[in-house]
Motif scaffolding. Structure first.
Motif, short mmCIF file in Angstrom:
data_model
loop_
_atom_site.label_atom_id
_atom_site.label_comp_id
_atom_site.label_asym_id
_atom_site.label_seq_id
_atom_site.Cartn_x
_atom_site.Cartn_y
_atom_site.Cartn_z
N GLY A 312 0.78 -1.23 0.00
CA GLY A 312 0.00 0.00 0.00
C GLY A 312 0.81 1.28 0.00
N ARG A 313 2.11 1.19 0.28
CA ARG A 313 2.94 2.39 0.26
C ARG A 313 3.24 2.84 -1.17
NH1 ARG A 313 8.07 0.82 3.63
NH2 ARG A 313 7.63 -1.18 2.59
N ARG A 314 3.51 4.14 -1.32
CA ARG A 314 3.89 4.72 -2.61
C ARG A 314 5.32 5.23 -2.48
NH1 ARG A 314 -0.70 6.45 -5.69
NH2 ARG A 314 0.42 8.29 -6.44
N ALA A 315 6.19 4.82 -3.39
CA ALA A 315 7.60 5.20 -3.31
C ALA A 315 8.09 5.73 -4.64
CB ALA A 315 8.44 4.00 -2.89
N PHE A 316 8.69 6.92 -4.62
CA PHE A 316 9.38 7.44 -5.80
C PHE A 316 10.81 6.91 -5.73
CE2 PHE A 316 5.91 10.48 -5.36
CZ PHE A 316 5.45 10.53 -6.67
N VAL A 317 11.08 5.84 -6.43
CA VAL A 317 12.33 5.12 -6.24
C VAL A 317 13.53 5.85 -6.83
CG1 VAL A 317 11.13 2.91 -6.14
CG2 VAL A 317 12.06 3.70 -8.33
N THR A 318 13.31 6.85 -7.69
CA THR A 318 14.42 7.58 -8.30
C THR A 318 14.64 8.95 -7.67
OG1 THR A 318 12.85 8.26 -10.02
CG2 THR A 318 14.33 6.43 -10.54
N ARG A 319 14.04 9.20 -6.53
CA ARG A 319 14.24 10.48 -5.85
C ARG A 319 15.11 10.27 -4.62
NH1 ARG A 319 8.21 13.35 -5.89
NH2 ARG A 319 8.00 13.46 -8.18
N ASP A 320 16.12 11.15 -4.45
CA ASP A 320 16.91 11.15 -3.23
C ASP A 320 17.43 12.56 -2.99
OD1 ASP A 320 19.11 11.59 -4.85
OD2 ASP A 320 20.03 9.65 -4.50
N ASP A 321 18.05 12.75 -1.84
CA ASP A 321 18.47 14.11 -1.47
C ASP A 321 19.81 14.51 -2.07
OD1 ASP A 321 20.18 12.58 0.02
OD2 ASP A 321 19.44 13.26 1.97
N SER A 322 20.34 13.72 -3.01
CA SER A 322 21.57 14.15 -3.69
C SER A 322 21.28 15.28 -4.67
CB SER A 322 22.22 12.97 -4.42
OG SER A 322 21.43 12.55 -5.53
N TRP A 323 20.00 15.42 -5.07
CA TRP A 323 19.57 16.49 -5.98
C TRP A 323 18.72 17.48 -5.19
CZ3 TRP A 323 20.87 17.04 -11.13
CH2 TRP A 323 20.20 18.04 -11.84
N PRO A 324 18.78 18.78 -5.50
CA PRO A 324 17.92 19.74 -4.78
C PRO A 324 16.45 19.37 -4.91
CG PRO A 324 19.57 20.89 -6.08
CD PRO A 324 19.66 19.45 -6.47
N LEU A 325 15.74 19.43 -3.79
CA LEU A 325 14.33 19.05 -3.75
C LEU A 325 13.48 20.24 -3.33
CD1 LEU A 325 14.71 15.65 -1.83
CD2 LEU A 325 14.67 16.00 -4.31
N ASP A 326 12.22 20.26 -3.79
CA ASP A 326 11.31 21.29 -3.34
C ASP A 326 10.66 20.87 -2.03
OD1 ASP A 326 9.24 19.52 -3.94
OD2 ASP A 326 8.76 20.47 -5.86
N ALA A 327 9.71 21.67 -1.55
CA ALA A 327 9.10 21.41 -0.24
C ALA A 327 8.36 20.08 -0.21
CB ALA A 327 8.17 22.55 0.12
N SER A 328 7.90 19.61 -1.38
CA SER A 328 7.16 18.34 -1.42
C SER A 328 8.08 17.13 -1.53
CB SER A 328 6.21 18.35 -2.62
OG SER A 328 6.92 18.22 -3.84
N GLY A 329 9.40 17.36 -1.70
CA GLY A 329 10.34 16.26 -1.86
C GLY A 329 10.61 15.89 -3.30
N ALA A 330 10.11 16.69 -4.25
CA ALA A 330 10.32 16.42 -5.67
C ALA A 330 11.56 17.17 -6.17
CB ALA A 330 9.11 16.85 -6.48
N PRO A 331 12.30 16.60 -7.10
CA PRO A 331 13.48 17.28 -7.65
C PRO A 331 13.09 18.60 -8.32
CG PRO A 331 13.49 14.96 -8.26
CD PRO A 331 12.14 15.24 -7.66
N THR A 332 13.90 19.60 -8.09
CA THR A 332 13.63 20.91 -8.68
C THR A 332 14.70 21.23 -9.71
OG1 THR A 332 13.16 23.22 -8.15
CG2 THR A 332 14.94 22.16 -6.92
N LEU A 333 14.60 22.38 -10.34
CA LEU A 333 15.67 22.85 -11.22
C LEU A 333 16.90 23.18 -10.38
CD1 LEU A 333 13.52 25.24 -13.42
CD2 LEU A 333 14.65 23.17 -14.26
N TRP A 334 18.06 22.83 -10.90
CA TRP A 334 19.31 23.10 -10.18
C TRP A 334 19.90 24.40 -10.73
CZ3 TRP A 334 22.67 18.66 -8.06
CH2 TRP A 334 23.71 19.17 -7.27
N ASP A 335 19.93 25.42 -9.87
CA ASP A 335 20.58 26.67 -10.26
C ASP A 335 22.08 26.48 -10.30
OD1 ASP A 335 18.64 28.70 -10.79
OD2 ASP A 335 18.08 28.62 -8.67
N GLY A 336 22.77 27.38 -11.01
CA GLY A 336 24.20 27.25 -11.21
C GLY A 336 24.97 27.03 -9.93
N ARG A 337 25.96 26.13 -10.01
CA ARG A 337 26.74 25.79 -8.83
C ARG A 337 27.72 26.92 -8.48
NH1 ARG A 337 27.09 21.64 -12.39
NH2 ARG A 337 29.26 22.08 -12.84
#
Length: 337
Positions: A312-337
């Motif tokens: 019954g759980r829902r998992a976004f298996v390709t999301r992790d905190d190595s990429w910038p995330l928005d407040a919902s936990g979804a990957p966002t656009l990465w501004d220049g490093r």
């Protein structure tokens, strides 16, 4: 299934079905074909692997593991066909029963769910590491090879690697890598495969400077459309119904016709997309299925792999905190490093 369809036996030779029926076995030699070098043979008496003497030992030692399947090896000059011609007729081949196979194949076991989660984490990390390592002036083709090499460290394959930089991002929905140098903006698209299972993801950002406001606007719209697709993906609903709810989100976003420029994704499992969602697709959403929705508005694309776990759980298996995330936990656009 075979009896219901009027077949007496089956000989399945695609790589996807070999992997599925052998718990992740790999029976390919040539990488540019979906055909394996062995057949899974199913009769009323048994299930076995038919191959040639060239492949038999490797398959037994490295690919069949706990599948507990007998191997029948033909002399290499004869190939598989003489043995397959001895099967009880009529014989079903992959294409004959693909709709039925695909329906069962898309509903993952608990062990397959674990494999998909493992693969998703490696794929996500690889894309982030390659993005971070990219420098202005790097070639798109080299960036793609870096991603393949990073995945190879984990024994993961990359059947689809798309790379676009700068003006090519808005110009093409499927930007195969070219020997073009990156200036500022970069889009990375990956379908990764391990032991037959696939995950898909897309990431986008800037090597230098900030993302333009128009791009941010389009990305925010694409994200809301993706949320609509994912929220609509609930057991009991058909893919056609999910599709229609996603298209309504395009209309609400202010980009009502952008969906016409690219498919929106669908189920994912032993192919990059098992079934593409279309308005009349009647395939039902069930627990244990994985989905990769990929809405896009010209210049941006969002994509991740969603697993509806059997518990019954829902998992976004390709999301992790190595990429910038928005407040919902979804990957966002990465501004220049």
């Amino acid at each position: 299934m075979l009896v219901r369809r009027g077949f007496a036996s089956a000989a399945l030779t695609t790589r996807r079905n070999f992997a599925w029926l052998t718990d992740g076995g790999d029976a390919h030699v040539a990488g540019a074909t979906d055909e394996s070098v062995a057949a899974i043979v199913v009769t009323a008496r048994d299930v076995r692997v038919v191959t040639t003497v060239i492949e038999a030992k490797r398959l037994a030692d490295e690919e069949l593991g706990g599948a507990n399947l007998a191997i029948e090896a033909a002399p290499w000059p004869d190939g598989l066909q003489p043995l397959l011609r001895e099967l009880p007729a009529p014989v079903a081949h992959d294409a004959d029963i693909e709709p039925e196979l695909r329906h069962v194949r898309a509903r993952l076991t608990a062990e397959e769910e674990e494999r998909l989660i493992w693969l998703g984490a490696r794929a996500a990390r690889a894309v982030t590491e390659v993005f971070v390592a990219t420098r202005r002036g790097d070639l798109e083709t080299v960036i793609a090879e870096r991603m393949a090499l990073r995945l190879a460290d984990d024994g993961v394959n990359a059947p689809v690697l798309l790379v676009a930089s700068d003006e090519r991002i808005a110009r093409y929905r499927h930007p195969i890598p070219k020997p073009k140098r990156v200036e500022r903006a970069l889009l990375l698209v990956l379908c990764a495969e391990w032991r037959g299972l696939y995950v898909a993801l897309t990431r986008q950002g800037m090597l230098s400077g900030r993302v333009e406001e128009e791009t941010r606007k389009r990305f925010a719209a694409s994200r809301q459309i993706e949320i609509a697709f994912n929220d609509a993906t609930v057991p009991g609903r058909t893919l056609g119904e999910v599709f229609e709810l996603g298209i309504e989100a395009y209309k609400r976003s202010g980009y009502p016709d952008e969906w016409r420029l690219h498919h929106q994704g669908g189920t994912i499992g032993y192919r990059g997309r098992e079934i593409l969602a279309t308005p009349n697709e009647r395939e039902r959403v069930d627990p244990g299925m994985a989905f990769a929705w990929n809405p896009s508005v010209t210049g941006v694309k969002v994509e991740d792999t969603l697993l509806l776990q059997r518990d019954g759980r829902r998992a976004f298996v390709t999301r992790d905190d190595s990429w910038p995330l928005d407040a919902s936990g979804a990957p966002t656009l990465w501004d220049g490093r």
